[in-house]
Scaffold this motif. Structure first.
Motif, PDB file in Angstrom:
ATOM      1  N   ARG A 114      20.639 -52.736  33.202  1.00 36.26           N
ATOM      2  CA  ARG A 114      20.483 -54.059  33.826  1.00 36.26           C
ATOM      3  C   ARG A 114      19.090 -54.302  34.409  1.00 36.26           C
ATOM      4  O   ARG A 114      18.826 -55.346  34.989  1.00 36.26           O
ATOM      5  N   GLY A 115      18.199 -53.319  34.287  1.00 32.32           N
ATOM      6  CA  GLY A 115      16.908 -53.424  34.957  1.00 32.32           C
ATOM      7  C   GLY A 115      15.997 -54.487  34.381  1.00 32.32           C
ATOM      8  O   GLY A 115      16.168 -54.959  33.248  1.00 32.32           O
ATOM      9  N   THR A 116      14.983 -54.843  35.171  1.00 36.10           N
ATOM     10  CA  THR A 116      13.977 -55.811  34.752  1.00 36.10           C
ATOM     11  C   THR A 116      13.002 -55.144  33.780  1.00 36.10           C
ATOM     12  O   THR A 116      12.419 -54.106  34.109  1.00 36.10           O
ATOM     13  N   PRO A 117      12.809 -55.719  32.596  1.00 36.30           N
ATOM     14  CA  PRO A 117      11.820 -55.143  31.672  1.00 36.30           C
ATOM     15  C   PRO A 117      10.413 -55.225  32.256  1.00 36.30           C
ATOM     16  O   PRO A 117      10.029 -56.249  32.837  1.00 36.30           O
ATOM     17  N   THR A 118       9.651 -54.143  32.111  1.00 34.67           N
ATOM     18  CA  THR A 118       8.298 -54.124  32.663  1.00 34.67           C
ATOM     19  C   THR A 118       7.427 -53.185  31.847  1.00 34.67           C
ATOM     20  O   THR A 118       7.904 -52.189  31.299  1.00 34.67           O
ATOM     21  N   LEU A 119       6.155 -53.517  31.743  1.00 34.13           N
ATOM     22  CA  LEU A 119       5.200 -52.681  31.024  1.00 34.13           C
ATOM     23  C   LEU A 119       4.717 -51.577  31.958  1.00 34.13           C
ATOM     24  O   LEU A 119       4.303 -51.856  33.086  1.00 34.13           O
ATOM     25  N   CYS A 120       4.755 -50.346  31.505  1.00 32.94           N
ATOM     26  CA  CYS A 120       4.343 -49.232  32.352  1.00 32.94           C
ATOM     27  C   CYS A 120       2.825 -49.228  32.506  1.00 32.94           C
ATOM     28  O   CYS A 120       2.085 -49.163  31.516  1.00 32.94           O
ATOM     29  N   LYS A 121       2.362 -49.284  33.742  1.00 26.78           N
ATOM     30  CA  LYS A 121       0.926 -49.252  34.031  1.00 26.78           C
ATOM     31  C   LYS A 121       0.504 -47.989  34.780  1.00 26.78           C
ATOM     32  O   LYS A 121      -0.666 -47.826  35.107  1.00 26.78           O
ATOM     33  N   ALA A 122       1.462 -47.123  35.054  1.00 26.71           N
ATOM     34  CA  ALA A 122       1.127 -45.844  35.688  1.00 26.71           C
ATOM     35  C   ALA A 122       0.393 -44.960  34.691  1.00 26.71           C
ATOM     36  O   ALA A 122       0.588 -45.066  33.474  1.00 26.71           O
ATOM     37  N   GLU A 123      -0.461 -44.086  35.208  1.00 26.34           N
ATOM     38  CA  GLU A 123      -1.167 -43.159  34.326  1.00 26.34           C
ATOM     39  C   GLU A 123      -0.170 -42.308  33.557  1.00 26.34           C
ATOM     40  O   GLU A 123       0.825 -41.854  34.125  1.00 26.34           O
ATOM     41  N   PRO A 124      -0.407 -42.075  32.264  1.00 27.20           N
ATOM     42  CA  PRO A 124       0.494 -41.228  31.489  1.00 27.20           C
ATOM     43  C   PRO A 124       0.390 -39.774  31.921  1.00 27.20           C
ATOM     44  O   PRO A 124      -0.580 -39.363  32.559  1.00 27.20           O
ATOM     45  N   ILE A 125       1.396 -38.998  31.566  1.00 28.19           N
ATOM     46  CA  ILE A 125       1.392 -37.561  31.842  1.00 28.19           C
ATOM     47  C   ILE A 125       0.750 -36.865  30.653  1.00 28.19           C
ATOM     48  O   ILE A 125       1.224 -36.987  29.522  1.00 28.19           O
ATOM     49  N   LYS A 126      -0.323 -36.142  30.903  1.00 35.85           N
ATOM     50  CA  LYS A 126      -1.098 -35.522  29.832  1.00 35.85           C
ATOM     51  C   LYS A 126      -1.246 -34.019  30.074  1.00 35.85           C
ATOM     52  O   LYS A 126      -1.302 -33.558  31.219  1.00 35.85           O
TER      53      LYS A 126
ATOM     54  N   PRO B 171      17.185 -47.171  35.380  1.00 36.48           N
ATOM     55  CA  PRO B 171      17.111 -48.275  34.418  1.00 36.48           C
ATOM     56  C   PRO B 171      17.893 -49.512  34.829  1.00 36.48           C
ATOM     57  O   PRO B 171      17.784 -50.538  34.163  1.00 36.48           O
ATOM     58  N   ASP B 172      18.659 -49.400  35.903  1.00 31.98           N
ATOM     59  CA  ASP B 172      19.276 -50.608  36.448  1.00 31.98           C
ATOM     60  C   ASP B 172      18.350 -51.329  37.418  1.00 31.98           C
ATOM     61  O   ASP B 172      18.670 -52.420  37.890  1.00 31.98           O
ATOM     62  N   ASP B 173      17.215 -50.721  37.723  1.00 32.04           N
ATOM     63  CA  ASP B 173      16.171 -51.390  38.501  1.00 32.04           C
ATOM     64  C   ASP B 173      15.075 -51.914  37.563  1.00 32.04           C
ATOM     65  O   ASP B 173      14.744 -53.098  37.591  1.00 32.04           O
ATOM     66  N   PHE B 174      14.515 -51.008  36.762  1.00 28.29           N
ATOM     67  CA  PHE B 174      13.450 -51.388  35.832  1.00 28.29           C
ATOM     68  C   PHE B 174      13.628 -50.633  34.518  1.00 28.29           C
ATOM     69  O   PHE B 174      13.989 -49.460  34.501  1.00 28.29           O
ATOM     70  N   ILE B 175      13.352 -51.337  33.428  1.00 30.27           N
ATOM     71  CA  ILE B 175      13.299 -50.722  32.105  1.00 30.27           C
ATOM     72  C   ILE B 175      11.835 -50.734  31.677  1.00 30.27           C
ATOM     73  O   ILE B 175      11.227 -51.800  31.528  1.00 30.27           O
ATOM     74  N   TYR B 176      11.271 -49.552  31.511  1.00 29.02           N
ATOM     75  CA  TYR B 176       9.847 -49.448  31.227  1.00 29.02           C
ATOM     76  C   TYR B 176       9.583 -49.415  29.722  1.00 29.02           C
ATOM     77  O   TYR B 176      10.280 -48.726  28.966  1.00 29.02           O
ATOM     78  N   TYR B 177       8.539 -50.150  29.333  1.00 29.40           N
ATOM     79  CA  TYR B 177       8.107 -50.247  27.944  1.00 29.40           C
ATOM     80  C   TYR B 177       6.645 -49.823  27.841  1.00 29.40           C
ATOM     81  O   TYR B 177       5.885 -49.920  28.810  1.00 29.40           O
ATOM     82  N   ASP B 178       6.268 -49.401  26.650  1.00 31.05           N
ATOM     83  CA  ASP B 178       4.875 -49.097  26.333  1.00 31.05           C
ATOM     84  C   ASP B 178       4.439 -49.911  25.127  1.00 31.05           C
ATOM     85  O   ASP B 178       5.232 -50.155  24.207  1.00 31.05           O
ATOM     86  N   LEU B 179       3.175 -50.301  25.136  1.00 34.61           N
ATOM     87  CA  LEU B 179       2.605 -51.095  24.047  1.00 34.61           C
ATOM     88  C   LEU B 179       1.638 -50.235  23.249  1.00 34.61           C
ATOM     89  O   LEU B 179       0.737 -49.608  23.823  1.00 34.61           O
TER      90      LEU B 179
END
Length: 789
Positions: A187-199, A70-78
């Motif tokens: 400290r990570g950059t906020p970003t929207l997760c575009k990787a396939e979800p785990i199902k 999370p100090d590199d990227f903070i992932y969000y979902d919409l």
């Protein structure tokens, strides 16, 4: 909608192996004057979250939002909340898991030292008909029934501590505490997760249930936290029920019990292998024994109880359940919920040899069980994104699966770890651990985007990584710059890992030679990448060419005996195969060099002692020189370390090392993908489907199957964005060969007759076209009357 970085938590305490802190429940009450026309939430929970709207779980999948530093990227979902919100009382409810923000099970890799270590935190932005709000102190929280959770270790749940209807809008949370504002935010950059979800992909029932089974070999804990205050019989109960699910895969489970007693404790102990005295653990374990691949469930006392874990997953075939009454040990008591990133199967293979069919199935299973947002090295013990494993599997995963979007997301994280000199860590994500694993592991920054581009034509993924690729090329160049004074010989790192017949770190090829072959390979690929990116990258291409030429020159100078056509002496199959595959030998030396390779294999009674670098190239080299029959024998034979020996030993997934049933040297893990390139070999050589062979168009197809004596037929397919490429060849009773080819329209290329076969018009090549073809063995004189038609 903006990314909120207003983080809140339920407590400032976090779970350790000395103190367990329950996962929190968090509620946000909403009172709406009307049903909204449009409502969305942009949310993150670190490490993991689950989201409920008015009691309904709408979480995208398991382990949301992602696994990253999370100090590199903070992932969000919409999420679109419109279908779930109503006029009047509503509630958004969350439960948070530790994930990577606090993973005591990651202590071997220094995750417990991370500056970002914290209790789980929540942030969100809510947009209801244009009115924007963020998480704030109005959120209410309480401890949940999940008493402990760790990505690697397991999950402990006490149903007696459940809060009924906690995520319902009618629930009274007035006695709950308010959340705490987090000051030390990631400290990570906020970003929207575009990787396939785990199902969850499928459900498996047990194939057998065996009573009175115990834990087998007690492992030795290699970590830093002893099992203080616990008696052995508390850690390892006796007399459990062994549930065998038939295959070694990965996922979660559903526990379903009837007529429980309040306080009845159920212990679920997972494993992937059995020994004579019970469930087997590897000798060296990374976690305190009471946390080793284990879940516990304390019953609340009810006619029926059901539980699925929320914040971890397990790799297993077997589970021993302790604490069940005899009447509760039913087939329905435990269901395997097999899960992985929601990728599609992209290729298939079938042939007349059931061993090969099982090898294919085991390879696909290993790929899927080890894809949780990105390729991992095993689904039970480490669950790390080892770069070397992923680099070696880059092509075969592009052939067999559809990972490009997940690759794209993970590459973003890989780039974030590249240090000032261009070096990468051995695992991603990481917290400062793993640098120095060497260029064969760091090559992931080239191989992942290269094969993604090669098989899809997507130039964006190579453009996104071009700067990092160039920094890596510069790093490799500097490592060989002083080759005349042997400077390159002092370069550290890992090499031909887990060789057959040898300890895991005793490769037969010198690591310096492996590094130089790696340089040659990645430089050549970088040249193709920069060529595809156009004139702005001409200087980059020329620099990569310099690395290619220098590395090849140094490799030949120090390691090639051109008179004998040997690489690194007469005993290294890995070195000889790598030298042939990567073009270290001159054209005039290659035939003799190949003959020397065959002699080395014959000296080992037609077996091999290669590790992961050698296995990546050996079978392709044999096929390229017309010996797919020998490659097939090496792959499938059960009397020597091989893929076929795995099947003979009962493995249902690829393992971490080659072994033979009953002999010493069994691998630590029975679910790995790092030897998985054999799947690409089946497609490219046995089926003969070669996509984009000249690296200039994904519509350019070369069909060139190898017809080997061990098989009567082979068939399979590879999907492309424009349709399926299908091939089947079959030996007919009259001595001819039937070849069926199906390709999408507007694809072009050639069908080349296999060695010793010709089309009936005497030609060896046909323009690529769907159809059925009959070929004859050109070593046999044909009766013209018989084949006049």
């Amino acid at each position: 909608m903006k990314f909120s970085k207003k983080f809140y938590s339920a407590t400032s305490e976090y779970t350790t192996f000395f103190k367990e802190v329950p996962a929190p429940y968090i509620r946000k009450n909403l009172n709406l004057e009307k049903k909204p026309e449009k409502a969305e939430i942009l949310v993150t929970g670190l490490g993991f979250y689950k989201i409920f709207v008015n009691g309904k779980d709408i979480t995208k999948g398991l382990l949301a939002p992602y696994i990253a530093n999370p100090d590199d990227f903070i992932y969000y979902d919409l999420y679109d909340l419109t279908p779930y919100l109503t006029k009047g009382k509503n509630v958004l409810a969350f439960t948070l898991g530790n994930g990577i923000i606090n993973c005591p099970g990651g202590e071997i890799w220094d995750f417990e030292k991370a500056e970002y270590r914290n209790a789980p935190v929540l942030a969100f932005t809510l947009d209801i008909d244009g009115e924007i709000t963020e998480a704030d102190e109005s959120l209410k929280c309480a401890p949940s029934a999940t008493l402990f959770d760790d990505l690697r270790c397991g999950e402990f749940y006490d149903a007696t501590k459940e809060i009924e209807n906690w995520n319902s809008p009618e629930f009274d949370d007035s006695n709950w505490a308010s959340v705490i504002k987090v000051l030390n935010i990631p400290r990570g950059t906020p970003t929207l997760c575009k990787a396939e979800p785990i199902k969850v992909q499928k459900e498996l029932a047990p194939v057998s249930i065996t009573p009175n089974i115990n834990i087998g070999t007690t492992p030795r804990y290699d970590g830093r936290v002893p099992d203080i205050g616990y008696k052995k019989d508390e850690i390892f109960p006796e007399g459990g029920y062994l549930y065998d699910f038939g295959v070694n895969s990965a996922g979660i489970f559903r526990l379903k019990l009837n007529n429980t007693k309040k306080g009845q404790k159920i212990v679920l102990q997972f494993g992937e292998n059995l020994k004579e005295n019970g469930l087997y653990f590897r000798e060296h374990n990374f976690f305190p024994l009471r946390y080793t691949y284990r879940c516990t469930y304390t019953c609340k006392g009810a006619e029926a109880e059901t539980w699925e874990p929320s914040f971890h997953y397990q790799g297993f075939r077997y589970c021993i359940i302790f604490g069940l009454d005899e009447a509760q040990a039913t087939n329905e008591a435990l269901t395997y919920l097999v899960a992985n990133s929601d990728l599609k199967i992209n290729a298939g293979f079938n042939c007349s040899d059931e061993i090969s069919n099982k090898i294919w199935e085991a390879g696909i299973r290993a790929n899927l069980a080890n894809f949780y947002y990105f390729p991992t090295d095993c689904p039970h013990r480490e669950k790390n994104g080892w770069t070397g494993d992923a680099s070696l599997s880059a092509e075969q995963m592009m052939v067999t699966l559809t990972p490009i979007e997940s690759y794209r997301e993970w590459l973003k994280n890989i780039r974030a770890t590249q240090n000032d000199i261009g070096e990468l860590p051995g695992i991603v994500p990481t917290y400062k651990w793993g640098y120095g694993t060497g260029p064969c592991w760091d090559a992931v920054i080239v191989n992942l985007p290269y094969y993604a581009w090669l098989y899809t034509g997507d130039t964006e993924i190579i453009k996104e990584n071009s700067k990092a690729i160039m920094r890596f090329i510069e790093y490799l160049y500097s490592a060989t710059e002083g080759a005349t004074d042997d400077r390159f010989l002092r370069h550290g790192g890992l090499t031909d890992w887990c060789p057959a017949k040898r300890p895991y770190n005793m490769a037969t090829a010198p690591k310096e030679f492996s590094f130089l072959c790696n340089n040659i390979d990645v430089a050549k690929k970088a040249m193709e990448i920069f060529e595809a990116l156009g004139v702005r990258f001409i200087a980059h291409k020329n620099f990569a060419k310099e690395l290619y030429e220098r590395s090849r020159l140094v490799a030949r100078k120090y390691f090639i005996d051109s008179y004998k056509a040997l690489a690194c002496g007469s005993h290294s199959i890995t070195a000889q195969a790598m030298a042939l595959y990567y073009g270290v030998f001159e054209t005039g030396e290659q035939e003799k060099a190949f003959n020397e390779l065959v002699k080395m294999i014959e000296k080992q009674d037609n077996s091999f002692d290669v590790g992961i670098l050698g296995a990546r190239v050996l079978f392709h080299v044999l096929s390229n020189f017309g010996r797919s029959d020998l490659a097939y024998e090496l792959i499938t034979g059960a009397d020597h370390p091989s893929y076929g020996a795995w099947i003979d030993a009962g493995d249902t997934s690829f393992t971490e090392g080659f072994y033979v049933k009953g002999e010493k040297g069994e691998p630590s893990s029975h679910n790995h993908h790092m030897f998985g390139d054999v799947l690409a070999w089946y497609v490219k050589h046995i089926l003969g489907i070669n996509i984009n062979p000249h690296a200039d168009s994904i519509k350019d197809i070369l069909i060139k199957p190898d017809i080997i004596p061990q098989l009567k037929y082979a068939e399979g397919y590879v999907n492309t964005e424009n349709g399926r490429i299908y091939l089947k060849w079959e030996k007919l009773s009259d001595g001819t060969l039937k070849l069926i080819v199906e390709v999408p329209e507007n694809y072009y290329g050639f069908i080349i007759a296999p060695e010793n076969w010709q089309f009936f018009d005497g030609m060896s090549h046909k323009a690529l076209k769907s159809g059925e073809y009959i070929l004859y063995d050109d070593r046999i004189v044909l009766d013209p009357d018989t084949y006049a038609s």
